[in-house]
Design an enzyme around this catalytic site. Structure first.
Site, PDB file in Angstrom:
ATOM      1  N   SER A  45      59.308  39.964  84.156  1.00 25.99           N
ATOM      2  CA  SER A  45      59.967  41.310  84.608  1.00 25.99           C
ATOM      3  C   SER A  45      60.231  42.193  83.367  1.00 25.99           C
ATOM      4  O   SER A  45      59.891  43.486  83.618  1.00 25.99           O
ATOM      5  CB  SER A  45      61.360  41.154  85.083  1.00 25.99           C
ATOM      6  OG  SER A  45      62.256  40.376  84.062  1.00 25.99           O
ATOM      7  N   GLU A  46      60.232  41.800  81.981  1.00 25.25           N
ATOM      8  CA  GLU A  46      60.252  42.770  80.985  1.00 25.25           C
ATOM      9  C   GLU A  46      59.685  42.057  79.742  1.00 25.25           C
ATOM     10  O   GLU A  46      59.864  40.820  79.552  1.00 25.25           O
ATOM     11  CB  GLU A  46      61.742  43.375  80.573  1.00 25.25           C
ATOM     12  CG  GLU A  46      62.016  44.522  81.283  1.00 25.25           C
ATOM     13  CD  GLU A  46      62.789  44.052  82.664  1.00 25.25           C
ATOM     14  OE1 GLU A  46      63.339  45.031  83.353  1.00 25.25           O
ATOM     15  OE2 GLU A  46      63.432  43.076  82.374  1.00 25.25           O
ATOM     16  N   THR A  47      58.960  42.745  78.967  1.00 25.17           N
ATOM     17  CA  THR A  47      58.549  42.288  77.649  1.00 25.17           C
ATOM     18  C   THR A  47      58.929  43.354  76.484  1.00 25.17           C
ATOM     19  O   THR A  47      58.674  44.673  76.873  1.00 25.17           O
ATOM     20  CB  THR A  47      57.107  42.138  77.434  1.00 25.17           C
ATOM     21  OG1 THR A  47      56.689  41.300  78.479  1.00 25.17           O
ATOM     22  CG2 THR A  47      56.564  42.032  76.215  1.00 25.17           C
ATOM     23  N   HIS A  76      68.643  42.789  80.401  1.00 24.57           N
ATOM     24  CA  HIS A  76      68.485  41.515  79.836  1.00 24.57           C
ATOM     25  C   HIS A  76      67.531  41.636  78.617  1.00 24.57           C
ATOM     26  O   HIS A  76      67.674  40.561  77.897  1.00 24.57           O
ATOM     27  CB  HIS A  76      68.066  40.622  81.044  1.00 24.57           C
ATOM     28  CG  HIS A  76      66.537  40.420  81.095  1.00 24.57           C
ATOM     29  ND1 HIS A  76      65.671  41.222  81.783  1.00 24.57           N
ATOM     30  CD2 HIS A  76      66.045  39.439  80.744  1.00 24.57           C
ATOM     31  CE1 HIS A  76      64.470  40.662  81.783  1.00 24.57           C
ATOM     32  NE2 HIS A  76      64.366  39.552  81.102  1.00 24.57           N
TER      33      HIS A  76
END
Length: 303
Positions: A45-47, A76
């Protein structure tokens, strides 16, 4: 050159729960296009890409990407990267460490405690307090239609649909019960109702929880999470926006209020987000997001 990276599960102390996050430590030399390509490759979902800070008083500058776009702020990634950096620095013991992270939304003050090998907890102060956004709040009947629910399942107590942003905007939709929360889905009307704006994302919440210590259980649905992915297991930026709904609908008095939020249970990725609100003279003057994270992988990226 090889670039070191780590994968952490965030808003949990248990591996393979919470929300996964990739952190690329040696991001110098990568432009935005390369970062976006790597984020598509990780397909989380995120990097996060860690860069030297513009101001030497801060710990690092972060750029945050979903598989499809860059974000100015996300919860997060902030919690997970703060813990990853403290672990990189070799901090240990019970002493907490404070530093600032430079994100596109502004400077994010963080406090981190390393709690064991490859794990810790962190909290950060919101760089922007939530504001109501949009010309009007979402229509209850339209929300029900978009989520495959009945109109009388939308709302509870004083809570009604609203739109708030603390850097990233969300449609916030209260639902009557845990059963309705679990049953909600993106119907064929989802995009028509929630697809407007620059960040079409819906945060559903109910007061029925798994843990009696928790105040709300939530889900976050968005088309922006990546190919074939609609739901996020833990969303700190949505919890930050949710503080605006709490101020709008909850009879909250003066002082500090701690709100424990559950998310990801419907996905089998249970997560717990600690939201703290500070209220003075009837106004929200500060808010913090906190949680735990655990490293589950380390390696080198050849890109």
């Amino acid at each position: 050159m090889p670039r070191r990276y780590a994968v952490l599960d965030v808003f949990t102390d248990t591996p393979l729960a919470g929300n996964p996050l990739a952190v690329v430590f040696d991001a110098e030399g990568l432009d935005g296009s390369a970062m976006q390509a790597i984020a598509r490759e990780t397909n989380l979902s995120e990097t996060v890409f860690v860069l030297p800070p513009r101001d030497a008083r801060h710990r690092a500058r972060l750029r945050i990407f979903t598989p499809g776009r860059e974000l100015p702020f996300a919860g997060h990634p902030t919690v997970g990267t703060a813990i990853a950096l403290a672990l990189e620095d070799g901090d240990g013991g019970a002493d907490a460490r404070a530093f600032g992270l430079e994100e596109e939304v502004g400077i994010v003050p963080c406090v981190v405690e390393v709690t064991g090998a490859g794990r810790g907890r962190a909290r950060f102060r919101l760089p922007k307090l939530p504001l109501s956004v949009g010309e009007r709040d979402p229509d209850e009947a339209a929300c029900a239609m978009a989520l495959g629910l009945e109109p009388d399942e939308i709302g509870f107590a004083r809570h009604r649909p609203s739109r708030h942003s603390a850097g990233v905007p969300f449609d916030l939709v209260p639902v009557r019960s845990r059963a309705a929360l679990d049953r909600a889905r993106a119907s064929e009307h989802f995009d028509a109702v929630f697809g407007g704006g620059d960040h079409p994302a819906v945060y559903l919440y109910t007061a029925e929880t798994e843990d009696p210590r928790a105040s709300f259980q939530t889900r976050m649905l968005s088309r922006l999470l990546g190919a074939g992915v609609l739901e996020d297991p833990a969303t700190g930026s949505a919890a930050a926006a949710f503080a605006g709904a709490l101020m709008q609908f909850e009879p909250m008095g003066e002082g500090v209020h701690d709100v424990l939020i559950e998310q990801g249970f419907a996905m089998g990725r249970p997560s717990r987000i600690a939201l703290q609100l500070q209220i003075e003279a009837g106004a929200l003057v500060g808010a913090e997001i906190g949680g735990e994270a655990v490293v589950i992988a380390r390696g080198e990226l050849y890109a």
